[in-house]
Design a protein around this motif. Structure first.
Motif, PDB file in Angstrom:
ATOM      1  N   ALA A  30     -35.919  29.727 -68.390  1.00 61.60           N
ATOM      2  CA  ALA A  30     -36.536  29.311 -69.617  1.00 61.60           C
ATOM      3  C   ALA A  30     -37.659  30.118 -70.105  1.00 61.60           C
ATOM      4  O   ALA A  30     -37.886  30.281 -71.348  1.00 61.60           O
ATOM      5  CB  ALA A  30     -37.196  27.599 -69.416  1.00 61.60           C
ATOM      6  N   ARG A  31     -38.486  30.884 -69.236  1.00 62.40           N
ATOM      7  CA  ARG A  31     -39.752  31.572 -69.552  1.00 62.40           C
ATOM      8  C   ARG A  31     -38.976  32.738 -70.583  1.00 62.40           C
ATOM      9  O   ARG A  31     -39.294  33.206 -71.436  1.00 62.40           O
ATOM     10  CB  ARG A  31     -40.318  32.146 -68.387  1.00 62.40           C
ATOM     11  N   ARG A  89     -36.026  32.804 -71.913  1.00 63.13           N
ATOM     12  CA  ARG A  89     -35.548  32.490 -73.081  1.00 63.13           C
ATOM     13  C   ARG A  89     -36.566  32.254 -74.274  1.00 63.13           C
ATOM     14  O   ARG A  89     -36.325  32.624 -75.260  1.00 63.13           O
ATOM     15  CB  ARG A  89     -34.690  31.246 -72.686  1.00 63.13           C
ATOM     16  N   LEU A  90     -37.779  31.584 -73.797  1.00 62.42           N
ATOM     17  CA  LEU A  90     -38.903  31.298 -74.853  1.00 62.42           C
ATOM     18  C   LEU A  90     -39.251  32.729 -75.272  1.00 62.42           C
ATOM     19  O   LEU A  90     -39.669  32.771 -76.468  1.00 62.42           O
ATOM     20  CB  LEU A  90     -39.978  30.716 -73.992  1.00 62.42           C
ATOM     21  N   ARG A  91     -39.325  33.656 -74.402  1.00 63.37           N
ATOM     22  CA  ARG A  91     -40.104  34.852 -74.941  1.00 63.37           C
ATOM     23  C   ARG A  91     -39.162  35.620 -75.824  1.00 63.37           C
ATOM     24  O   ARG A  91     -39.457  36.158 -76.950  1.00 63.37           O
ATOM     25  CB  ARG A  91     -40.154  35.788 -73.836  1.00 63.37           C
ATOM     26  N   SER A  93     -36.715  34.083 -77.717  1.00 67.26           N
ATOM     27  CA  SER A  93     -36.715  33.297 -78.806  1.00 67.26           C
ATOM     28  C   SER A  93     -37.579  33.538 -79.946  1.00 67.26           C
ATOM     29  O   SER A  93     -37.416  33.594 -80.969  1.00 67.26           O
ATOM     30  CB  SER A  93     -36.545  31.800 -78.604  1.00 67.26           C
ATOM     31  N   LEU A 100     -46.682  30.091 -72.932  1.00 67.49           N
ATOM     32  CA  LEU A 100     -45.302  29.605 -72.865  1.00 67.49           C
ATOM     33  C   LEU A 100     -45.403  28.170 -73.747  1.00 67.49           C
ATOM     34  O   LEU A 100     -44.328  27.833 -74.364  1.00 67.49           O
ATOM     35  CB  LEU A 100     -44.811  29.477 -71.436  1.00 67.49           C
ATOM     36  N   LEU A 102     -45.272  29.013 -77.194  1.00 66.16           N
ATOM     37  CA  LEU A 102     -43.757  29.346 -77.852  1.00 66.16           C
ATOM     38  C   LEU A 102     -42.849  28.305 -77.903  1.00 66.16           C
ATOM     39  O   LEU A 102     -42.149  28.264 -78.685  1.00 66.16           O
ATOM     40  CB  LEU A 102     -43.353  30.515 -76.688  1.00 66.16           C
ATOM     41  N   ALA A 103     -42.863  27.289 -76.792  1.00 65.56           N
ATOM     42  CA  ALA A 103     -41.944  26.348 -76.749  1.00 65.56           C
ATOM     43  C   ALA A 103     -42.231  25.203 -78.016  1.00 65.56           C
ATOM     44  O   ALA A 103     -41.286  25.016 -78.729  1.00 65.56           O
ATOM     45  CB  ALA A 103     -42.254  25.591 -75.258  1.00 65.56           C
ATOM     46  N   GLU A 129     -41.029  26.886 -81.018  1.00 68.46           N
ATOM     47  CA  GLU A 129     -39.439  26.898 -80.822  1.00 68.46           C
ATOM     48  C   GLU A 129     -38.740  25.418 -81.289  1.00 68.46           C
ATOM     49  O   GLU A 129     -37.962  25.378 -82.139  1.00 68.46           O
ATOM     50  CB  GLU A 129     -38.825  27.246 -79.703  1.00 68.46           C
TER      51      GLU A 129
END
Length: 372
Positions: free
Chosen positions: A14-15, A17-19, A21, A62, A65-66, A69
Motif C-alpha cells: 500500500a505504501r 501504491r500511494l506513492r 498514485s 502517507l 497521500l491517502a 487519493e
C-alpha cells in the motif's frame, strides 16, 4: 508522562501504491521525509520498518497521500455518477426488473477446507509456472508442494494475506531458484526435453537467462502481473525490474525474433507451460506431508534439547570443583653440583656398605644407636 501511540503504517504494498498514485518517485519521497532512496525502497519492500521521528514523518506523509487519493476517487465517482445521470435522462424509462431472490448466507469453511480450495485453485498453474523457471518437472512439483506445506504451517498468516496465491508463488519461486538445488544428486541427471522443437528452443532460451531476469519475465509476461506487483514480489525497485524485463525480452528476441512482440511471447509461454502434462498431488497428501515435517522438526528440537541438557549435566558432574594451578616450569639453581652418573664405588663406600650389611636388619639396635 505517557508516550502517545505511534501512528499506524499501511502495508508495504500500500505504501508503494500511494506513492505511485501521487506520481512521486522514490528519491522525491525520500527528500520529503529526509531519508535516502534506499531507505524508502526498503520500507516499501517490507525489509525494514521506520522508527522514531522518521516513522512519524513517513506516516503523516502517507496519510496525506491517502486523503488526496480518496478525494480524487470521490471526485471521479461524482463525475461518473453525473455522467450516468445524464445518460439515464437521455434513455426511455426502463422496464422494471423482477426482484432478485434472497441470497443464502455463505458457509464458513474450516482451515483444512479453505486450504484445499486454495490448493485446488492455484496449484496446477503454479506447477506450470515453476516449470518455466527450472525446466524440471519433478523440481517444479516439489517446489510448489513445499510452498503449500509452509503455507499450511503458517495458515493463519496466509489466510489473512491480501494475496494468498502470491504468498505461495513467491515461496515456491524462492525454493525452486535456490542455489543449493544444483548440489542435489537429482540435478546431475537431465530430464527429457519437451517434444516440440519450438518449445524446446524457448525453454533453453529461458534457462539461459539469469535467475532474476527469468523470474521477472515469467511474472510479467507469463503470469500477467503489472510492473509494481512484479517489483514487490521480486523485492526490487520498479526501475530495476523494468531493466531486468527489457534485458530478458532482448535476450529472448535475439534467439527467437518471432517473440519480440510481448503478446506473442505471453501466448508462447502459456503454450509451453500447458503442453507439459504436470500434475500436482492431492491436498490431503500435501497437508499430511507438512504436518509430518512439522512433527519431525519438533521431535528433532526436543532431542537436541535433551542431548544439550544431558551434556550440560554430565559436564557439571565430572568437572573439577576447585582450581588447580599449573605446575610452574623448573628453573636452574646456582651453587648445587650436578648429579653425576653412577659409577664404581670407592674403598670407603665399599667398607661402609659391608658394615651396614653385617649389622642386624631389625631390633632395637636399629632404632636406638649406640656409641662405639
Amino acid at each position: 508522562m505517557t508516550r502517545s501511540p505511534a501512528t499506524p503504517l499501511p502495508p508495504p504494498k500500500a505504501r508503494r501504491r500511494l506513492r505511485e498514485s501521487a506520481a512521486l518517485t522514490q528519491p522525491q519521497l525520500a527528500t520529503r521525509v529526509g531519508v535516502t532512496p534506499a531507505t524508502v525502497r526498503a520500507w516499501e519492500s517490507g525489509r525494514t520498518t521506520p522508527r522514531g521521528r522518521k516513522r512519524e514523518a513517513y506516516a503523516k506523509l502517507l496519510k496525506t497521500l491517502a486523503e488526496e487519493e480518496a478525494a480524487r476517487l470521490a471526485k471521479q465517482e461524482q463525475e461518473r455518477e453525473r455522467e450516468r445521470e445524464r445518460e439515464q435522462d437521455a434513455l426511455p424509462d426502463p422496464v422494471p426488473e423482477p426482484k432478485p431472490e434472497p441470497k443464502s448466507e455463505p458457509v464458513a469453511l474450516t482451515p483444512a477446507q479453505a486450504f484445499d480450495a486454495l490448493y485446488a485453485f492455484s496449484a496446477p498453474a503454479l506447477v506450470r509456472q515453476t516449470f518455466l523457471l527450472t525446466g524440471r518437472r519433478e523440481q517444479a512439483r516439489e517446489s510448489v508442494e513445499r510452498a503449500f506445506q509452509t503455507a499450511w504451517e503458517r495458515w493463519p498468516e496466509v489466510a489473512r494475506d491480501r494475496d494468498p496465491v502470491g504468498w505461495v508463488r513467491a515461496t515456491a519461486y524462492e525454493y525452486a531458484l535456490s542455489p543449493w538445488q544444483r548440489f542435489r544428486p537429482r540435478h546431475r541427471h537431465p530430464e527429457p526435453p519437451p517434444a516440440d522443437p519450438g518449445d524446446r528452443t524457448l525453454l533453453n532460451t529461458l534457462l539461459r537467462l539469469p535467475p532474476r531476469h527469468r523470474r521477472t519475465l515469467v511474472l510479467y509476461d507469463g503470469v500477467g502481473l503489472d510492473l509494481p506487483e512484479t517489483a514487490a514480489e521480486t523485492e526490487a525497485s520498479t526501475p530495476a525490474t523494468a531493466n531486468r524485463l527489457l534485458h530478458a525480452r532482448e535476450a529472448v528476441a535475439g534467439r527467437l525474433p518471432a517473440l519480440a512482440d510481448p503478446r506473442v511471447l505471453h501466448r508462447r509461454l502459456a503454450e509451453l507451460a500447458s503442453n507439459e502434462r504436470l500434475r500436482a498431488a492431492e491436498p490431503p497428501a500435501v497437508r499430511g506431508g507438512g504436518e509430518r515435517r512439522a512433527r519431525f522438526r519438533t521431535r528433532a528440537a526436543i532431542a537436541f534439547t535433551v542431548a544439550l541438557v544431558g551434556t550440560t549435566a554430565l559436564t557439571a558432574r565430572t568437572a573439577p570443583t576447585h582450581y588447580e594451578p599449573p605446575v610452574s616450569p623448573g628453573q636452574a639453581v646456582r651453587g648445587v653440583p650436578h648429579k653425576v652418573a653412577p659409577g664404581s664405588l670407592s674403598d670407603e663406600e665399599l667398607e661402609l656398605r659391608q658394615k651396614l650389611r653385617d649389622q642386624m636388619q631389625d631390633g632395637p639396635e636399629r632404632l636406638s644407636p649406640r656409641l662405639e
